[in-house]
Enzyme design. Structure first.
Site, PDB file in Angstrom:
ATOM      1  CD1 TRP A  12      37.883  29.484  37.517  1.00 12.30           C
ATOM      2  CD2 TRP A  12      36.735  27.515  38.199  1.00 12.30           C
ATOM      3  NE1 TRP A  12      36.776  29.323  36.650  1.00 12.30           N
ATOM      4  CE2 TRP A  12      36.030  28.074  36.878  1.00 12.30           C
ATOM      5  CE3 TRP A  12      36.128  26.547  38.745  1.00 12.30           C
ATOM      6  CZ2 TRP A  12      34.861  27.312  36.166  1.00 12.30           C
ATOM      7  CZ3 TRP A  12      34.872  25.923  38.052  1.00 12.30           C
ATOM      8  CH2 TRP A  12      34.604  26.210  36.954  1.00 12.30           C
ATOM      9  CE  LYS A  13      44.142  33.384  41.820  1.00  9.31           C
ATOM     10  NZ  LYS A  13      45.027  34.635  42.091  1.00  9.31           N
ATOM     11  CG  HIS A  98      49.664  31.240  40.463  1.00 10.38           C
ATOM     12  ND1 HIS A  98      49.522  32.054  41.654  1.00 10.38           N
ATOM     13  CD2 HIS A  98      48.604  31.904  39.797  1.00 10.38           C
ATOM     14  CE1 HIS A  98      48.895  33.114  41.676  1.00 10.38           C
ATOM     15  NE2 HIS A  98      48.195  33.036  40.325  1.00 10.38           N
ATOM     16  CD  GLU A 100      47.507  33.234  44.419  1.00  6.75           C
ATOM     17  OE1 GLU A 100      46.919  32.300  44.085  1.00  6.75           O
ATOM     18  OE2 GLU A 100      47.167  34.264  43.908  1.00  6.75           O
ATOM     19  CD  GLU A 170      49.112  35.146  36.976  1.00  4.04           C
ATOM     20  OE1 GLU A 170      47.881  35.470  36.384  1.00  4.04           O
ATOM     21  OE2 GLU A 170      49.324  34.371  37.760  1.00  4.04           O
ATOM     22  N   GLY A 176      45.052  39.954  42.480  1.00  2.00           N
ATOM     23  CA  GLY A 176      44.086  40.167  43.371  1.00  2.00           C
ATOM     24  C   GLY A 176      44.158  41.438  44.348  1.00  2.00           C
ATOM     25  CB  SER A 216      43.829  43.064  38.980  1.00  2.00           C
ATOM     26  OG  SER A 216      44.235  42.818  40.286  1.00  2.00           O
ATOM     27  N   GLY A 237      42.014  35.504  37.601  1.00  5.28           N
ATOM     28  CA  GLY A 237      41.561  34.935  38.748  1.00  5.28           C
ATOM     29  C   GLY A 237      40.168  35.318  39.105  1.00  5.28           C
ATOM     30  N   GLY A 238      40.250  36.484  39.973  1.00  3.86           N
ATOM     31  CA  GLY A 238      38.675  37.137  40.563  1.00  3.86           C
ATOM     32  C   GLY A 238      37.664  36.928  39.501  1.00  3.86           C
TER      33      GLY A 238
END
Ligand code: PGA
Length: 258
Positions: A12-13, A98, A100, A170, A176, A216, A237-238
């Site tokens: 869910w980030k 991750h 990020e 990833e 994203g 994605s 994610g999204g």
């Protein structure tokens, strides 16, 4: 692949305050009174939402994970959470490494290795992320890059059962961006990860360690990606923030795959 379990994990980030997280968790619990045999479902909310989500999904077949952890047991580490804290809140998994976290918070391979060891020692499953930037992809050295991340991140990690660790490939250029890796691109790297893992662990364990694809993944492309022999699930994610899409991905994981 006979007898493999596919893990469909939602990252869910930094989305959803406590009320929003409760709503999403309720919707998922309602949509997933059961999950198909051979599919495992995991959600990884922000730390602040973990307890609430735990309460909401308790009766559903959905596992809970965190998005980050610190390797020390306790003490003066402002802003961090320990493995035992995550466990006490109901987590059984934790995402580490991750891109990020690596890019924005300057986390290193060495940090991931300490986190992986602390998690396994505490009985939690690390979802170890790896992946290359667009620059590395275009330079053609992506397989080596990712394999080196896996070797460094999992070095010296002792596992007695393949369920104790999950790897997520990833590619950063696919996260994203709506630009998913093709099934062939994803499979090529996941297969190389499997070979690297085989060298680190016994080949029986290597076959059974779950290797996920992330970047994605959505309800449209999931089936083809999940049909690849070395892709054992998705880190999403999204699309994991939209219950209908997440549920469709879970359904795609349940399609017979010949
Ligand atoms: P995305 O994110 O599905 O939104 O691309 C995946 C991830 O970063 O785990």
């Amino acid at each position: 692949m006979p007898n493999r379990t596919l893990l469909i994990a939602g990252n869910w980030k930094m989305n959803n305050d406590v009320a929003e997280a409760a709503k999403l968790a309720d919707e998922l619990a309602q949509a997933l009174p059961e999950v198909p045999a051979g599919v495992e479902v995991l959600v990884c909310p922000p730390t602040i939402d973990i307890t609430t989500v735990h309460d909401r999904i308790q009766a559903a077949p959905i596992a809970l994970g965190a998005q980050n952890v610190y390797w020390e047991a306790k003490g003066a580490f402002t802003g961090e959470s320990s493995c035992d804290m995550l466990k006490s809140a109901g987590c059984t998994y934790c995402i580490i490494g991750h891109s990020e976290r690596r890019d924005y918070f300057h986390e290193t391979d060495e940090d991931q290795n300490k986190k992986a060891k602390a998690l396994v020692a505490a009985g939690l499953v690390p979802v170890f992320c790896c992946g290359e930037s667009l620059e590395v992809r275009e330079a053609g050295t992506y397989v080596e890059h990712v394999v080196n991340q896996v070797k460094a991140g999992l070095a010296g990690l002792e596992i007695t059962c393949p369920k104790q660790v999950v790897v997520a490939y990833e590619p950063i250029w696919a996260i994203g961006t709506g630009r998913t890796a093709s099934p062939e691109q994803a499979e090529e790297v996941c297969e190389s990860i499997r070979a690297a893992v085989r060298k680190l662990y016994s080949s029986k364990n290597a076959r059974a360690i779950s290797i996920l694809y992330g970047g994605s993944m959505n309800d449209k492309n999931a089936f083809e990606l999940l049909a690849q022999p070395d892709i054992d699930g998705g880190l999403i994610g999204g699309a994991s923030l939209v219950p209908e899409k997440f549920v469709k991905i879970i359904e795609a994981a349940n399609q017979p795959n010949e």
